[in-house]
Design a protein around this motif. Structure first.
Motif, mmCIF file in Angstrom:
data_model
loop_
_atom_site.group_PDB
_atom_site.id
_atom_site.type_symbol
_atom_site.label_atom_id
_atom_site.label_comp_id
_atom_site.label_asym_id
_atom_site.label_seq_id
_atom_site.Cartn_x
_atom_site.Cartn_y
_atom_site.Cartn_z
ATOM 1 N N LEU A 51 0.855 -1.287 -0.052
ATOM 2 C CA LEU A 51 0.012 -0.160 -0.091
ATOM 3 C C LEU A 51 0.933 1.308 -0.054
ATOM 4 C CD1 LEU A 51 -2.919 -1.062 2.427
ATOM 5 C CD2 LEU A 51 -2.901 -0.668 -0.054
ATOM 6 N N ALA A 52 1.928 1.095 0.522
ATOM 7 C CA ALA A 52 2.785 2.299 0.584
ATOM 8 C C ALA A 52 3.682 2.585 -0.935
ATOM 9 C CB ALA A 52 3.945 2.197 1.894
ATOM 10 N N GLY A 53 3.531 1.411 -1.675
ATOM 11 C CA GLY A 53 4.301 1.817 -2.784
ATOM 12 C C GLY A 53 5.509 0.930 -3.011
ATOM 13 N N VAL A 54 5.975 -0.006 -2.226
ATOM 14 C CA VAL A 54 7.080 -0.622 -2.012
ATOM 15 C C VAL A 54 6.954 -2.156 -2.478
ATOM 16 C CG1 VAL A 54 9.131 -1.617 -0.873
ATOM 17 C CG2 VAL A 54 8.080 0.778 -0.114
ATOM 18 N N GLY A 55 7.259 -2.538 -3.675
ATOM 19 C CA GLY A 55 6.824 -3.789 -4.203
ATOM 20 C C GLY A 55 7.838 -4.573 -4.562
ATOM 21 N N GLY A 56 7.575 -5.654 -5.246
ATOM 22 C CA GLY A 56 8.766 -6.406 -5.814
ATOM 23 C C GLY A 56 9.503 -7.136 -4.706
ATOM 24 N N VAL A 57 10.919 -7.476 -5.104
ATOM 25 C CA VAL A 57 11.718 -8.278 -4.254
ATOM 26 C C VAL A 57 12.244 -7.685 -3.052
ATOM 27 C CG1 VAL A 57 14.032 -9.242 -3.971
ATOM 28 C CG2 VAL A 57 12.600 -9.416 -6.207
ATOM 29 N N LEU A 58 12.201 -5.913 -3.320
ATOM 30 C CA LEU A 58 12.323 -5.093 -1.970
ATOM 31 C C LEU A 58 11.247 -5.245 -1.001
ATOM 32 C CD1 LEU A 58 14.333 -3.123 -0.686
ATOM 33 C CD2 LEU A 58 12.986 -1.336 -2.083
ATOM 34 N N GLY A 59 10.163 -5.173 -1.676
ATOM 35 C CA GLY A 59 9.198 -5.333 -0.686
ATOM 36 C C GLY A 59 8.973 -6.773 0.110
ATOM 37 N N PHE A 60 9.140 -7.938 -0.495
ATOM 38 C CA PHE A 60 9.296 -9.008 0.244
ATOM 39 C C PHE A 60 10.553 -9.214 1.389
ATOM 40 C CE2 PHE A 60 6.469 -10.471 -3.273
ATOM 41 C CZ PHE A 60 5.638 -11.432 -2.426
ATOM 42 N N ALA A 61 11.725 -8.566 0.888
ATOM 43 C CA ALA A 61 12.901 -8.411 1.764
ATOM 44 C C ALA A 61 12.491 -7.754 2.923
ATOM 45 C CB ALA A 61 14.091 -8.091 1.128
ATOM 46 N N LEU A 62 11.990 -6.540 2.713
ATOM 47 C CA LEU A 62 11.740 -5.747 3.956
ATOM 48 C C LEU A 62 10.586 -6.238 4.772
ATOM 49 C CD1 LEU A 62 11.624 -2.018 2.233
ATOM 50 C CD2 LEU A 62 13.119 -3.107 3.972
ATOM 51 N N ALA A 63 9.730 -6.819 4.155
ATOM 52 C CA ALA A 63 8.543 -7.603 5.003
ATOM 53 C C ALA A 63 9.144 -8.771 5.685
ATOM 54 C CB ALA A 63 7.499 -8.264 4.013
ATOM 55 N N ALA A 64 10.147 -9.311 5.397
ATOM 56 C CA ALA A 64 10.579 -10.459 6.019
ATOM 57 C C ALA A 64 11.537 -9.883 7.253
ATOM 58 C CB ALA A 64 11.862 -11.354 5.110
ATOM 59 N N VAL A 65 12.243 -9.053 7.131
ATOM 60 C CA VAL A 65 13.084 -8.463 7.993
ATOM 61 C C VAL A 65 12.074 -7.564 9.192
ATOM 62 C CG1 VAL A 65 14.672 -6.397 8.527
ATOM 63 C CG2 VAL A 65 15.236 -7.761 6.505
ATOM 64 N N ILE A 66 11.250 -6.884 8.613
ATOM 65 C CA ILE A 66 10.441 -5.824 9.477
ATOM 66 C C ILE A 66 9.425 -7.151 10.395
ATOM 67 C CG2 ILE A 66 8.274 -4.383 9.932
ATOM 68 C CD1 ILE A 66 9.551 -2.965 7.289
ATOM 69 N N SER A 67 9.003 -8.132 9.766
ATOM 70 C CA SER A 67 7.987 -8.958 10.611
ATOM 71 C C SER A 67 9.137 -9.827 11.442
ATOM 72 C CB SER A 67 7.449 -9.599 9.400
ATOM 73 O OG SER A 67 8.165 -10.745 8.800
ATOM 74 N N GLY A 68 10.188 -9.990 11.023
ATOM 75 C CA GLY A 68 10.942 -10.621 12.030
ATOM 76 C C GLY A 68 11.453 -9.963 13.191
ATOM 77 N N LEU A 69 11.487 -8.688 13.024
ATOM 78 C CA LEU A 69 11.908 -7.835 14.153
ATOM 79 C C LEU A 69 10.500 -7.790 14.994
ATOM 80 C CD1 LEU A 69 13.946 -5.138 12.373
ATOM 81 C CD2 LEU A 69 14.801 -7.069 14.022
ATOM 82 N N LEU A 70 9.357 -7.663 14.597
ATOM 83 C CA LEU A 70 8.198 -7.398 15.208
ATOM 84 C C LEU A 70 7.868 -8.784 15.831
ATOM 85 C CD1 LEU A 70 5.996 -5.370 12.616
ATOM 86 C CD2 LEU A 70 7.086 -4.671 15.033
ATOM 87 N N SER A 71 8.129 -9.937 15.338
ATOM 88 C CA SER A 71 7.714 -11.063 15.993
ATOM 89 C C SER A 71 8.406 -11.619 17.090
ATOM 90 C CB SER A 71 7.725 -12.430 14.812
ATOM 91 O OG SER A 71 9.334 -12.409 14.903
ATOM 92 N N TYR A 72 9.657 -10.884 17.313
ATOM 93 C CA TYR A 72 10.422 -11.183 18.158
ATOM 94 C C TYR A 72 9.891 -10.829 19.707
ATOM 95 C CZ TYR A 72 14.424 -12.146 21.677
ATOM 96 O OH TYR A 72 15.082 -12.756 22.499
#
Length: 68
Positions: A24-45
């Protein structure tokens, strides 16, 4: 098995939510998936701490009380 599935579902839901916000913020593609993996990993801790401990306790109990 129920604990593992619940923990995985929580992590997957967090990843999906973060990925949706990034799209929704306009970040897509591989960068979006990579950022989502990092951010969700940090949030899940901190957010999934109770479920993580339950899974680790379950693993320790199956191994006869040994933590690893």
């Amino acid at each position: 098995m129920g604990l593992n599935l619940r923990y995985f579902a929580l992590r997957a839901a967090m990843f999906g939510a973060v990925l949706g916000v990034l799209f929704l913020a306009g970040v897509g593609g591989v960068l979006g998936f990579a950022l989502a993996a990092v951010i969700s990993g940090l949030l899940s801790y901190p957010l999934a701490l109770r479920q993580r401990r339950a899974v680790l306790d379950n693993v320790a109990a199956r191994r006869g009380g040994r933590p690893w």
